[in-house]
Design an enzyme around this catalytic site. Structure first.
Site, PDB file in Angstrom:
ATOM      1  N   SER A   1       0.804  -1.219   0.000  1.00 17.60           N
ATOM      2  CA  SER A   1       0.000   0.000   0.000  1.00 17.60           C
ATOM      3  C   SER A   1       0.835   1.267   0.000  1.00 17.60           C
ATOM      4  O   SER A   1       0.328   2.352  -0.316  1.00 17.60           O
ATOM      5  CB  SER A   1      -0.942   0.002   1.212  1.00 17.60           C
TER       6      SER A   1
ATOM      7  N   HIS B   1       0.560   5.069   6.608  1.00 17.92           N
ATOM      8  CA  HIS B   1       0.318   5.645   5.284  1.00 17.92           C
ATOM      9  C   HIS B   1       0.370   7.165   5.367  1.00 17.92           C
ATOM     10  O   HIS B   1       0.596   7.733   6.436  1.00 17.92           O
ATOM     11  CB  HIS B   1      -1.041   5.157   4.749  1.00 17.92           C
TER      12      HIS B   1
ATOM     13  N   ASP C   1      -3.937   5.703  11.935  1.00 15.09           N
ATOM     14  CA  ASP C   1      -2.949   5.251  10.935  1.00 15.09           C
ATOM     15  C   ASP C   1      -1.727   6.166  10.940  1.00 15.09           C
ATOM     16  O   ASP C   1      -1.790   7.326  10.538  1.00 15.09           O
ATOM     17  CB  ASP C   1      -3.610   5.248   9.555  1.00 15.09           C
TER      18      ASP C   1
END
Length: 534
Positions: A282, A512, A509
């Site tokens: 990702s 990311h 998160d």
């Protein structure tokens, strides 16, 4: 005793059939053996098919014909009797003996009559063929004359031959030296984190480390609300992130590095007709979607096609800019090597990479890996690790990562070395779950962080150890791979993660990155590497 024929008068050639009369009978001779015909021509005679006579050609006059006499390769020295006959003919004025030449058989072949004649093929003393008219003879003689001249020059001027040989050796040595220099420069590129050889020539600029984050009011480079390609997990503004300072930071390079400039239209034109593929987890997707937004902002009216239309990644996702014939693909693979579902369970195979056949069509490849290697427990997507015939439940993750990288590197060298495919590897992206890495408390995470770490020295948490392994593997490859070493500049951006503004997909998160945001800087540097700006 036979009368000697007058110059240029028809005469019977030696070796005519029995019954031939002295003084020049006009009958065609019986079928001649090749050796007899060869002997006739060696004395300067030729058979005129029109008048059915043996004739004596005119003496060769180089000034009149513009060419030298050319050899029919008579066997002068095969017989002393034949030599005596030849010299007797010469003394009577019936045969011209040229002066010294590279080979002593320059019987003139120019002054035959216009009627077709038969002569010996100079390239083969035992092959006979019909010849054309005078023009064909002149052409043949000119070619043979050039051959004789070159041979004579080599004998007369052996120094030219040695000079040519010496020049060839010098050219070869120069080519080898240049190849060695290219090889050394590529090794230096790998050792310095993927910086191209041109950077060293401009003062050793390291665009990925020699810089700092500064506020730039012209940022962000695009409005994320107008980009149709951002997934929820990266869409911080869409899910209500209240601060905007994280959007305003630009990576300012220190002198002597020149500040790279991104030109989306130029990149679309450069990639016309090409396929660009991001391969990895990702974090590769993070950079991929940022680049889509930057290109879309540069050409907002360009027609795009998304495949699959649902946007599902299984295992790839494609966006095509139709007006520019540019295709950008994201291919999902967490480990680069194969993860196979077998009867015994999910097996991570460190030495196979069969999925790589899907990458061969790309003109530009950007890889990444590491983020999933440390995972354990419920989020670990495999049950066994296999290398060769050995199957184990687990092994040191850094060791497994290293083995997989070597498998990937071997595939690249075996399949892409002799292609024009450009290969890049994304540096390991950092996470910010431990405040002690940037000098805060150990329990602190990226939650609530709104400012980057303002420092020009080493990152307090130190480098990521696996980054050195990545550099080492790239340095040992035959195919040049450019390391996009984003690690350090990203370590400073504890403020740029989605945190809780990710649509509830991850929650908190700190791995990311928001789009727009830090990945835009990755792509500015990616563009600089593509276009040789540093």
């Amino acid at each position: 005793m036979k009368n000697q024929p007058a110059p240029y008068a028809p005469t019977t050639a030696p070796g005519d059939a029995a019954g031939g009369t002295a003084g020049g009978a006009h009958e065609q001779p019986a079928a001649l053996l090749p050796s007899q015909l060869y002997h006739a021509i060696s004395l300067g005679r030729a058979y005129d098919a029109g008048s059915r006579r043996w004739i004596q050609p005119k003496p060769c006059d180089p000034s009149a014909h513009g060419t030298r006499a050319v050899a029919a390769r008579p066997p002068w020295k095969q017989s002393s009797e034949r030599n005596r006959m030849r010299h007797s003919q010469a003394e009577a004025g019936l045969l011209q003996i040229p002066g010294p030449a590279p080979r002593p058989h320059n019987i003139c072949c120019q002054s035959f009559p216009s009627a077709p004649i038969t002569h010996i093929n100079p390239s083969s003393p035992r092959t006979y063929r019909p010849a054309g008219r005078r023009r064909a003879h002149a052409r043949t003689c000119s070619v043979l004359r050039g051959t004789n001249n070159r041979a004579g020059m080599m004998r007369r001027r052996p120094g030219l031959v040695w000079a040519g040989a010496l020049l060839a050796v010098l050219v070869l040595l120069a080519a080898c030296t240049a190849a060695a220099a290219v090889s050394i420069s590529r090794r230096q590129q790998h050792r310095h984190g993927g910086a191209p050889a041109a950077s060293a020539a401009r003062g050793g600029c390291d665009a990925f480390a020699a810089g700092r984050w500064v506020v730039d009011e012209s940022y962000p480079l695009y409005d994320s609300a107008r980009c149709p390609f951002i997934r929820d997990e990266f869409a911080c503004a869409r899910f209500g992130r209240p601060d905007t300072a994280y959007l305003k930071y630009r990576w300012q390079l220190d002198p002597p590095c020149a500040q790279p400039r991104f030109d989306g239209l130029a990149l679309l034109r450069m990639w016309r007709g090409k396929t660009v593929m991001f391969v990895g987890d990702s974090l590769a997707l993070n950079q991929y979607e940022s680049l889509l937004c930057m290109l879309h902002a540069a050409a907002p009216g360009a027609r795009t096609t998304v495949s699959p239309a649902s946007g599902k990644i299984d295992p790839s996702y494609t966006v095509r800019f139709e007006d520019y014939n540019v295709t950008l693909v994201y291919y999902l693979t967490h480990y680069l090597v194969d993860l196979v579902a077998e009867r015994s369970g999910r097996v991570l195979k460190l030495d196979t990479i069969e999925q790589a056949s899907n990458w061969l069509a790309a003109d530009v490849l950007v890889f990444d890996s590491w983020h999933w290697w440390p995972r354990a427990g419920p989020t670990q997507p495999w049950d066994f690790i296999q290398e060769g015939n050995a199957v184990v439940r687990d092994m040191d993750r850094t060791r497994a990562f290293t083995k997989a990288l070597h498998t990937w590197a071997n595939w690249v060298d075996a399949n892409l070395l002799h292609t024009d495919t450009k290969v890049f590897f994304q540096g390991i992206s950092p996470s910010h779950y431990r405040g002690e890495d940037w000098g805060a408390s150990a329990k602190k995470t990226c939650m609530g962080e709104t400012q980057p770490l303002n420092g020009t020295g080493p990152y307090p948490g130190g480098p990521i150890p696996q980054q050195a392994i990545l550099r080492s593997v790239l340095a040992g490859m035959a195919k040049p791979v450019y390391l996009l070493d984003f690690t350090y500049l990203s370590q400073l951006r504890k403020d740029a993660h989605p945190t809780k503004y990710d649509g509830g997909i991850f929650g908190g998160d700190c791995t990311h990155w928001c789009v727009a945001g830090l990945p835009d800087t990755w792509n500015v540097l990616f563009y600089g590497a593509l276009t040789g700006q540093f």
